[in-house]
Design a protein around this motif. Structure first.
Motif, mmCIF file in Angstrom:
data_model
loop_
_atom_site.group_PDB
_atom_site.id
_atom_site.type_symbol
_atom_site.label_atom_id
_atom_site.label_comp_id
_atom_site.label_asym_id
_atom_site.label_seq_id
_atom_site.Cartn_x
_atom_site.Cartn_y
_atom_site.Cartn_z
ATOM 1 N N LEU A 181 -13.266 -34.013 41.502
ATOM 2 C CA LEU A 181 -13.359 -34.106 40.045
ATOM 3 C C LEU A 181 -13.164 -35.521 39.525
ATOM 4 N N VAL A 182 -13.956 -35.880 38.512
ATOM 5 C CA VAL A 182 -13.687 -37.096 37.736
ATOM 6 C C VAL A 182 -13.725 -36.715 36.262
ATOM 7 N N PRO A 188 -19.297 -40.529 38.575
ATOM 8 C CA PRO A 188 -18.944 -39.708 39.738
ATOM 9 C C PRO A 188 -19.598 -40.225 41.012
ATOM 10 N N GLY A 189 -18.905 -40.090 42.133
ATOM 11 C CA GLY A 189 -19.506 -40.379 43.436
ATOM 12 C C GLY A 189 -20.524 -39.299 43.760
ATOM 13 N N ILE A 194 -17.896 -33.406 37.221
ATOM 14 C CA ILE A 194 -17.046 -33.764 36.093
ATOM 15 C C ILE A 194 -16.104 -32.594 35.768
ATOM 16 N N ALA A 195 -14.843 -32.909 35.560
ATOM 17 C CA ALA A 195 -13.878 -31.880 35.133
ATOM 18 C C ALA A 195 -14.315 -31.362 33.761
ATOM 19 N N SER A 196 -14.556 -30.087 33.663
ATOM 20 C CA SER A 196 -15.160 -29.565 32.420
ATOM 21 C C SER A 196 -14.278 -28.527 31.744
ATOM 22 N N ASN A 197 -13.918 -27.499 32.502
ATOM 23 C CA ASN A 197 -13.136 -26.416 31.869
ATOM 24 C C ASN A 197 -11.795 -26.934 31.349
ATOM 25 N N ILE A 217 -6.166 -36.084 36.732
ATOM 26 C CA ILE A 217 -6.655 -35.154 37.765
ATOM 27 C C ILE A 217 -5.850 -35.346 39.060
ATOM 28 N N ALA A 218 -5.432 -34.247 39.652
ATOM 29 C CA ALA A 218 -4.703 -34.325 40.924
ATOM 30 C C ALA A 218 -5.664 -34.027 42.061
#
Ligand code: AMP
Ligand code: MG
Length: 390
Positions: A181-182, A188-189, A194-197, A217-218
């Motif tokens: 996630l980014v 993004p790689g 992409i972190a969405s929710n 993000i962890a």
């Protein structure tokens, strides 16, 4: 597997209504009234005119009656004398009705000449006098708990309540987990998304009145997750997204357990949704949601939002259901409750063909979750079904 209802009942045991705080009325919109409040005065505090016209005695309200005008009563400036037979006081909307008068002849029905008026028409059947306390009386209460809508804010103002006792906003920490996630806006790689929710849940919970902290993000490592939980300190509710299953990279449960969580792991009989993790860590409740975008959002609606409402003092209730007419035939449901993404239009509800739990484009078009109970039989168009509004 446990039912949605049983899972929600377990989640409610993890939380309690938060304490109340006093906020200025101007900042109370959308908050939950925590204690009943009482009107400090009658409204209106005096018999008030509802029209511009002349305050008279109702016995004088006859065509052709001539009355002498004694003076004027305006909003904020009463006429101190009293009105007898054959007399009138010029009056404006909101002004106190003078003693002796019990009727307002509206100015459209009166001919005025100097200090004399003549009643020209008596078509009006209303006295246009609002008795003292018609709206509410001193001592009348607004019962808590209650969401403070704009309408209720206006009522509180009228009751002369300048400070309002409301439930403290829940402090919610959102932890997204996943090495893939980014954040939106980052590059993004090739193997990343992409972190969405995370952002959807933030919006959902803020709309309910929570204060939501988006933590970094962890990645799927123990140190990264430990850091994230450390940053969540002070929260009333910690919500993790992803990493809550039983895969090699699903480490949320391990770290939560390290931190003292009595790990409760529920296989909930629902679609979309996966095993759900929940417990308490220190002073916080914790719920671990599945990472699939639609699963996380549906679990947010079905589990997290009711928890937040309960924390705000609104009681322990499932997501509100309503009924609609099914627009098309649907097949029998399997053994799990199904929250089908659907569109409600003109009282008719239509589920989308594509129900994959990764499809945010479908969720974004939906305005309802059509609710299928476990083993629900096939349903025909025209039948009543229940849904959760989005
Ligand atoms: P997990 O629950 O970690 O196994 O994740 C299930 C799926 O959801 C995977 O495809 C993840 O890449 C995806 N996912 C996890 N977290 C998020 C998130 N915050 N936003 C978007 N997708 C996610
Ligand atoms: Mg993951």
């Amino acid at each position: 597997m446990i039912s949605v209802e049983a899972a929600l009942a377990q989640l409610f045991t993890l939380i309690a209504p938060l304490e109340s705080e006093a906020v200025p009325l101007g900042e109370a919109a959308g908050r939950v009234l925590a204690k009943s409040v009482t009107a400090k005065r009658d409204q209106p505090p005096f018999p008030a005119s509802a029209m511009d016209g002349y305050a008279i005695q109702s016995a004088d309200f006859k065509v052709g009656t001539r009355l002498s005008v004694l003076g004027e009563a305006a909003a904020g400036a009463r006429f101190d004398g009293s009105v007898g037979a054959g007399q009138a006081v010029r009056i404006f909307t909101g002004a106190p009705v003078p003693q002796g008068a019990d009727w307002i002849a509206i100015q459209e029905d009166v001919d005025a000449a100097g200090t004399q008026i003549t009643i020209r028409a008596v078509t009006e059947t209303s006295a246009y006098v609002r008795p003292a306390g018609t709206d509410f009386k001193a001592g009348q209460t607004l019962q808590a708990p209650l969401i403070l809508t704009p309408q209720r804010i206006a009522l509180l103002a009228s009751m002369n309540i300048s400070e309002v006792p409301v439930t403290r906003r829940p402090d919610v920490a959102l932890i997204s987990t996943g090495s893939e996630l980014v954040m939106p806006g980052e590059t993004p790689g090739p193997d990343q998304i992409i972190a969405s929710n995370t952002f959807g849940l933030k919006a959902m919970l803020e709309q309910l009145g929570a204060t939501v902290r988006l933590l970094p993000i962890a990645h799927d490592t123990l140190p990264a997750l430990r850091t994230a939980f450390d940053l969540a300190r002070g929260a009333d509710l910690i919500v993790t997204i992803g990493g809550a299953s039983v895969g090699d990279h699903d480490l949320v449960g391990d770290v939560a357990q390290e931190l003292g969580m009595q790990r409760a792991f529920y296989k909930v009989a629902m679609r979309p949704g996966k095993p759900l993790m929940a417990g308490r860590i220190g002073n916080a409740a914790m719920i671990g949601l599945p990472g699939n975008p639609v699963s996380a959002m549906v679990c947010g609606t079905v589990f997290v939002a009711p928890m937040v409402r309960a924390m705000m003092g609104l009681g322990q209730h499932p997501a509100p259901h309503q009924n609609a007419v099914l627009a098309q035939d649907i097949p029998a449901n399997g053994p799990r409750a199904h929250y089908m993404r659907a569109v409600l239009k003109g009282g008719q509800i239509t589920p989308f063909k594509r129900q994959d739990s990764a499809l945010l484009s479908v969720l974004a078009e939906a305005n309802a979750l059509l609710l299928r109970t476990p083993h629900d039989c096939a349903r025909k168009a025209g039948e009543q079904v229940s849904y959760v509004p989005l």
